[in-house]
Design an enzyme around this catalytic site. Structure first.
Site, PDB file in Angstrom:
ATOM      1  N   ASP A  73      34.950  59.896  29.717  1.00  0.00           N
ATOM      2  CA  ASP A  73      34.246  58.891  28.857  1.00  0.00           C
ATOM      3  C   ASP A  73      33.378  58.036  29.813  1.00  0.00           C
ATOM      4  O   ASP A  73      33.245  57.785  30.841  1.00  0.00           O
ATOM      5  CB  ASP A  73      35.359  58.140  28.359  1.00  0.00           C
ATOM      6  CG  ASP A  73      36.037  58.592  27.209  1.00  0.00           C
ATOM      7  OD1 ASP A  73      35.212  59.486  26.710  1.00  0.00           O
ATOM      8  OD2 ASP A  73      37.184  58.722  27.136  1.00  0.00           O
ATOM      9  N   THR A  74      32.140  57.857  30.020  1.00  0.00           N
ATOM     10  CA  THR A  74      31.058  57.814  30.473  1.00  0.00           C
ATOM     11  C   THR A  74      30.100  56.647  29.969  1.00  0.00           C
ATOM     12  O   THR A  74      30.436  56.379  28.611  1.00  0.00           O
ATOM     13  CB  THR A  74      30.305  59.130  30.272  1.00  0.00           C
ATOM     14  OG1 THR A  74      30.897  60.042  30.750  1.00  0.00           O
ATOM     15  CG2 THR A  74      28.783  59.362  30.480  1.00  0.00           C
TER      16      THR A  74
END
Length: 564
Positions: free
Chosen positions: A373-374
């Site tokens: 997740d980023t």
């Protein structure tokens, strides 16, 4: 009405009918528009969190460049969205510089510890841990900030970090989505020293609307603002990371941090129907999007129609071919001779296209015979500069390893190394792992047209391709292209060497007709429902005639685009 137009109308109608939960009685906009594009003349910012977007705009209004705004927004996101990023992680960026009229690429990813050997890592198990000390590599983000700032910045770094410092000290209200991901992070990470102390000082993760403070991160940001990048890699911060890792059985050392460097790289450009998509070369996966588009360029996607089984099947099969090469070849170019030029060539795409059966799903992903997740944010300024920037800890909040005095989590990007000897991405000391995070940029006739990205692991190249197809082949605007339902294929081969279900499986976001799903099953695709893995999109488009900026953001998350 001809057959082609009638077919597109039927598909559009069926998609709308299958989405009763979304209002489509908009005065303007087409089938998928959740809201209008944001349009402004002077500057634009699109980030995954509204507070970060406001910080970016404030910097732009002070006369800062797009790079200044991007750094300020990234620092803010490290505070308000620690579930996706932070200075314990890595960074990649593509910058359009208006003065030189060219693109610049920055690879600010960190390397593995020099003291951790391949044999030692293998002795720990048959796969690299997701959490704890083993997957921790050098955090590259802060060095990335200063490389960008030195080349393209205008305002001083203390000015850029001041908003985040103040929010960290005074607190900010946690959004619903971030509260959800914070809670999900507890089980895997709460056991590691410092994690609870930083993120759960009251004994529990903050809930939606609660005020959260991170005074330790404020102190860290103050050190960076006052002493520069060396504070992080050679000064007090580096020494604290070294102390923490030694105490907790880690391998990352002061020497690893002191020796770190980012790398300016040449972006790779590939034409798709008159538009040039630019991606960074490996160790990232950006060229996979280009490989997909090269294969699909040989088909009349417009005639197939958005949402049709023919289009979705063809897209999935092209993706499988590109990702087979991704699994084999993508790695740190300092350790392997990666045939990038061949992989993104039109000739190679023509060879690969011949392997697609229009009526049957391939069950095996086969790499081609090639020799040899980023969070995502984008900014644009009054001077004509544009920035495409992506930054991540890898698995949400990273490894769980949290130096309490510093206020952030160290990344677990090293999990993506392969333990297969001889693999391009096989683990080695001082090596950059395969990376999922990729910024993108599009030019038209040599001029800047669009800066965009879609965060979310292996989702990213697939969605890069889909965004462009939605706009170029299906005529959607910037916001519609992101709002349209997405296709996600999870494949059977990974850059870590891990094998999965033969042929993989397909997840279709709500909005595709049931008839399309049935036809895909007939072709042999395995369909599996999924909630949430379709990525987070932000984009800025520049009107080539007027110079006006258009902004779009993700409706599935907290995305916010704003301009002035």
């Amino acid at each position: 009405m001809n057959k082609k137009t009638l077919r597109q109308v039927i598909y559009a109608a069926s998609i709308v009918i299958s989405l009763p939960s979304i209002a489509y009685d908009r005065i303007t906009g087409h089938n998928f528009a959740s809201r209008s594009e944001v349009i402004a003349s002077n500057g634009m910012a699109a980030t995954s969190q509204p507070l970060a977007t406001q910080v970016a705009l404030d910097i732009l209004k002070q006369g800062g460049t797009a790079v200044d705004a991007a750094i300020a927004a990234n620092a803010m996101l490290g505070l308000v969205e620690p579930t996706g990023c932070g200075i314990g992680g890595d960074l990649f960026a593509i910058v359009w510089d208006a003065s030189s009229k060219q693109l610049y690429g920055l690879n600010a990813s960190g390397r593995s510890p020099q003291s951790l050997s391949f044999d030692t890592l293998v002795s720990k198990g048959n796969r690299i841990d997701s959490y704890g000390p083993l997957p921790v590599s050098v955090p590259g983000a802060v060095d990335g900030w200063f490389e960008l700032h030195q080349k393209f910045g205008k305002l001083p770094m203390p000015t850029l970090l001041k908003p985040s410092i103040e929010y960290a000290e005074q607190g900010f209200p946690v959004s619903e989505l971030i509260a959800y991901y914070l809670q999900r992070s507890v089980e895997a990470r709460a056991q590691y020293e410092g994690f609870k102390e930083v993120f759960m000082p009251s004994g529990a993760m903050p809930k939606k609307g609660e005020i959260f403070k991170n005074p330790a991160l404020a102190k860290t940001y103050k050190l960076i603002a006052a002493q520069g990048r060396d504070a992080f890699y050679k000064g007090e911060i580096a020494k604290e990371i070294d102390r923490y890792m030694k105490k907790n059985g880690g391998y990352l050392s002061y020497e690893d941090l002191a020796n770190h460097r980012s790398e300016w790289v040449e972006p790779v450009g590939v034409d798709y129907r008159g538009y040039t998509l630019w991606e960074l070369p490996p160790n990232g996966q950006g060229i996979a999007a280009q490989q997909i588009l090269n294969i699909l360029e040989g088909y009349d996607l417009t005639a197939m129609g958005f949402g049709s089984p023919e289009y979705i099947h063809t897209f999935i099969e092209a993706k499988k071919l590109a990702f087979a090469d991704r699994a084999k070849y993508y790695a740190d170019p300092d350790f392997a001779d990666i045939p990038v030029e061949k992989l993104v060539s039109k000739q190679y795409a023509a060879q690969r296209r011949k392997l697609i059966d229009t009526n049957k799903a391939a069950k095996l992903d086969q790499a081609g015979p090639v020799e040899g997740d980023t969070i995502y944010l984008t900014t644009a300024d009054q001077y004509g500069n544009m920035v495409s920037l992506i930054q991540s800890n890898y698995r949400g909040m990273g490894s769980g390893m949290t130096p309490e005095k510093l206020g952030f989590v160290l990344q677990n990007r090293g999990e993506l190394f392969s333990l297969e000897k001889g693999h391009y991405n096989a683990y080695a000391p001082g090596k950059r792992p395969f990376h999922t995070i990729i910024p993108a940029f599009v030019t038209k006739d040599g001029k800047p047209w669009m800066s965009f990205g879609v965060m979310g692991g292996a989702t990213q190249p697939q969605m890069h391709a889909q965004i462009l197809i939605n706009m170029i082949d299906f005529g959607m605007n910037l916001q519609e292209a992101g709002d349209a339902p997405r296709i996600l294929h999870t494949g059977s081969s990974q850059p870590t060497g891990e094998k999965m279900l033969d042929g993989g499986y397909v997840s279709l976001e709500s909005g595709f007709p049931m008839e399309t799903r049935r036809e895909l099953i007939k072709k042999g695709h395995v369909l599996r429902d999924a909630v949430g893995p379709y990525g987070g999109y932000q984009a800025i488009l520049k009107d080539l005639k007027t110079g006006v900026y258009f902004g779009a953001s993700e409706t599935r998350k907290d995305g916010h685009a704003a301009g002035y």
